[in-house]
Design a protein around this motif. Structure first.
Motif, PDB file in Angstrom:
ATOM      1  N   ARG A 168       0.850  -0.813   0.743  1.00 52.05           N
ATOM      2  CA  ARG A 168       0.004   0.157   0.376  1.00 52.05           C
ATOM      3  C   ARG A 168       1.129   1.848   0.178  1.00 52.05           C
ATOM      4  O   ARG A 168       1.639   1.519   0.712  1.00 52.05           O
ATOM      5  CB  ARG A 168      -0.956  -0.152   1.181  1.00 52.05           C
ATOM      6  N   VAL A 169       0.270   2.387  -0.152  1.00 50.60           N
ATOM      7  CA  VAL A 169       1.316   3.967  -1.116  1.00 50.60           C
ATOM      8  C   VAL A 169       1.062   3.538   0.316  1.00 50.60           C
ATOM      9  O   VAL A 169      -0.181   4.399   0.731  1.00 50.60           O
ATOM     10  CB  VAL A 169       0.493   4.307  -2.349  1.00 50.60           C
ATOM     11  N   SER A 212       6.212   5.685  -1.439  1.00 48.96           N
ATOM     12  CA  SER A 212       6.798   4.993  -0.416  1.00 48.96           C
ATOM     13  C   SER A 212       5.342   3.908  -0.234  1.00 48.96           C
ATOM     14  O   SER A 212       4.037   4.134   0.230  1.00 48.96           O
ATOM     15  CB  SER A 212       6.849   5.599   0.970  1.00 48.96           C
ATOM     16  N   VAL A 213       6.249   2.668  -0.282  1.00 47.10           N
ATOM     17  CA  VAL A 213       5.420   1.369  -0.256  1.00 47.10           C
ATOM     18  C   VAL A 213       5.564   0.464   0.926  1.00 47.10           C
ATOM     19  O   VAL A 213       7.026   0.297   1.014  1.00 47.10           O
ATOM     20  CB  VAL A 213       5.480   0.773  -1.666  1.00 47.10           C
ATOM     21  N   MET A 214       4.245   0.255   1.899  1.00 51.36           N
ATOM     22  CA  MET A 214       4.193  -1.105   3.063  1.00 51.36           C
ATOM     23  C   MET A 214       3.403  -2.199   2.014  1.00 51.36           C
ATOM     24  O   MET A 214       2.498  -1.998   1.535  1.00 51.36           O
ATOM     25  CB  MET A 214       3.684  -0.025   3.782  1.00 51.36           C
ATOM     26  N   ASP A 215       4.420  -3.251   2.938  1.00 51.19           N
ATOM     27  CA  ASP A 215       4.009  -4.246   2.629  1.00 51.19           C
ATOM     28  C   ASP A 215       3.394  -4.892   3.686  1.00 51.19           C
ATOM     29  O   ASP A 215       2.989  -4.281   4.472  1.00 51.19           O
ATOM     30  CB  ASP A 215       5.045  -5.772   2.280  1.00 51.19           C
ATOM     31  N   ASP A 216       2.413  -6.029   3.999  1.00 45.50           N
ATOM     32  CA  ASP A 216       1.197  -6.291   5.045  1.00 45.50           C
ATOM     33  C   ASP A 216       2.546  -7.290   6.088  1.00 45.50           C
ATOM     34  O   ASP A 216       1.417  -6.917   6.873  1.00 45.50           O
ATOM     35  CB  ASP A 216       1.114  -7.925   4.718  1.00 45.50           C
ATOM     36  N   ALA A 217       3.524  -6.967   6.216  1.00 48.16           N
ATOM     37  CA  ALA A 217       4.839  -7.218   7.282  1.00 48.16           C
ATOM     38  C   ALA A 217       5.290  -5.894   7.518  1.00 48.16           C
ATOM     39  O   ALA A 217       5.637  -5.116   8.992  1.00 48.16           O
ATOM     40  CB  ALA A 217       5.825  -7.812   6.661  1.00 48.16           C
ATOM     41  N   GLY A 218       4.978  -4.670   7.413  1.00 48.71           N
ATOM     42  CA  GLY A 218       5.030  -3.007   8.283  1.00 48.71           C
ATOM     43  C   GLY A 218       6.287  -2.935   7.081  1.00 48.71           C
ATOM     44  O   GLY A 218       7.205  -2.080   7.547  1.00 48.71           O
ATOM     45  N   ILE A 273      -3.581   0.619  -3.594  1.00 46.60           N
ATOM     46  CA  ILE A 273      -2.799  -0.970  -3.932  1.00 46.60           C
ATOM     47  C   ILE A 273      -1.950  -1.723  -4.991  1.00 46.60           C
ATOM     48  O   ILE A 273      -2.535  -0.828  -5.808  1.00 46.60           O
ATOM     49  CB  ILE A 273      -3.218  -1.786  -3.404  1.00 46.60           C
ATOM     50  N   VAL A 274      -0.335  -1.843  -4.964  1.00 44.50           N
ATOM     51  CA  VAL A 274       0.144  -1.778  -6.017  1.00 44.50           C
ATOM     52  C   VAL A 274       0.678  -3.210  -6.102  1.00 44.50           C
ATOM     53  O   VAL A 274       1.223  -3.649  -4.895  1.00 44.50           O
ATOM     54  CB  VAL A 274       0.774  -0.212  -5.862  1.00 44.50           C
ATOM     55  N   ASP A 275       1.332  -3.422  -6.610  1.00 46.33           N
ATOM     56  CA  ASP A 275       2.060  -4.600  -7.080  1.00 46.33           C
ATOM     57  C   ASP A 275       3.418  -3.447  -7.389  1.00 46.33           C
ATOM     58  O   ASP A 275       3.838  -2.739  -8.485  1.00 46.33           O
ATOM     59  CB  ASP A 275       1.257  -5.514  -8.576  1.00 46.33           C
TER      60      ASP A 275
END
Length: 306
Positions: free
Chosen positions: A8-9, A18-24, A51-53
């Motif tokens: 997520r941006v 800055s993009v954060m994944d599910d683990a933070g 939400i991005v890839d």
């Protein structure tokens, strides 16, 4: 070899995200090529909340956004640059929290209603926070009660808060818990101070009020998403001086005011703009006091700007 991830941006600075994944875990990414969001002519193709890839190169560990997922919703306003039509403020949000003050700086009901009608258009619930209650004199409190009652009558949740006097801060915290909330309002109304007060892990920069202009000094340059330690996220936007309507037509505008929407079927003409048409149920309701005059005036001002 490249690896692909989903995230997520949480911050946009124009060219870097800055993009954060599910683990933070957060990684700085660029956007692959010239990306245009289908159907939206905007200055920013990617917004906070998207939400991005993205792929990560094994050679330099840099991130590259390669896909943007379909948005649940988004909130837009007129861009400040005349060359582009709109600016996407945020995407995939659960609620809009409009933080206002009736003094130092004063927020107009016209500004509030522009945000509320835009939220209505995109089916995003909106809540109004009347902050800085500790600065209100007796006359301002009377005005506050009148305005608050008018919005509550139309179904908007309202809350009165004060950071120095710790008024209703637990209720403010409960409103944000477990949700993605867009905080919107003029600079200087106390957005950052409110958030700092309910989450000690955050130290958002707070600004001062200009004595000359009685307006907030801008402290946030770009939208940022922050994780709340008690659950949920807040998106802190730059202080917005104006909130220009886009993607509205004149007939549609009335549908974004609950009190007008509830009466428009009773108008003599199905394309009634509630200006001076004969048999208009809305004008009749205003004259009887069933629709608050300041809301109707704001509607007329918006109508003339479309």
């Amino acid at each position: 070899m490249t690896r692909t991830f989903k995230g997520r941006v949480i911050k946009s600075t124009g060219s870097w995200y800055s993009v954060m994944d599910d683990a933070g875990k957060t990684i700085n990414c660029r956007l692959k090529g010239l990306y245009r969001t289908k159907g939206i002519r905007a200055t920013n193709p990617i917004a906070v909340g998207d939400i991005v890839d993205y792929s990560i190169s094994d050679t330099d560990n840099s991130g590259l956004i390669i896909n943007i997922h379909a948005r649940k919703n988004y909130l837009i306003r007129k861009a400040t640059k005349l060359s582009k039509a709109t600016q996407i403020i945020a995407a995939n949000i659960d609620q809009v929290v409009v933080i206002v003050s009736l003094t130092k700086p004063r927020t107009s009901t016209g500004f509030i209603d522009r945000i509320l009608t835009t939220s209505e258009a995109y089916h995003i619930p909106a809540i109004i926070i009347f902050n800085k209650f500790d600065l209100y004199d007796k006359k301002t409190i009377v005005t506050l009660e009148f305005i608050k009652k008018a919005y509550e009558k139309e179904g908007y949740k309202c809350l009165i808060t004060s950071v120095p006097e710790r008024i209703r801060l637990n209720e403010f915290k409960a409103i944000l818990q477990g949700k993605i909330s867009l905080l919107s309002g003029h600079s200087g109304v106390g957005k950052s101070a409110l958030i700092n007060c309910i989450d000690s892990s955050l130290s958002l920069k707070t600004g001062e009020i200009s004595d000359y202009h009685k307006k907030g000094i801008h402290t946030t340059t770009f939208a940022n998403m922050f994780h709340l330690q008690f659950g949920g996220y807040v998106i802190d936007t730059p202080g917005i001086k104006e909130f220009g309507l886009v993607e509205f037509d004149k007939v549609e505008l009335g549908q974004r005011f609950p009190e007008i929407r509830n009466l428009m079927q009773q108008c003599r003409f199905n394309n009634c703009l509630h200006l001076n048409e004969p048999g208009c149920a809305v004008i009749k309701a205003v004259s009887k006091g069933d629709i608050v005059e300041f809301r109707y005036t704001n509607y007329l001002n918006m109508l003339s700007s479309i």
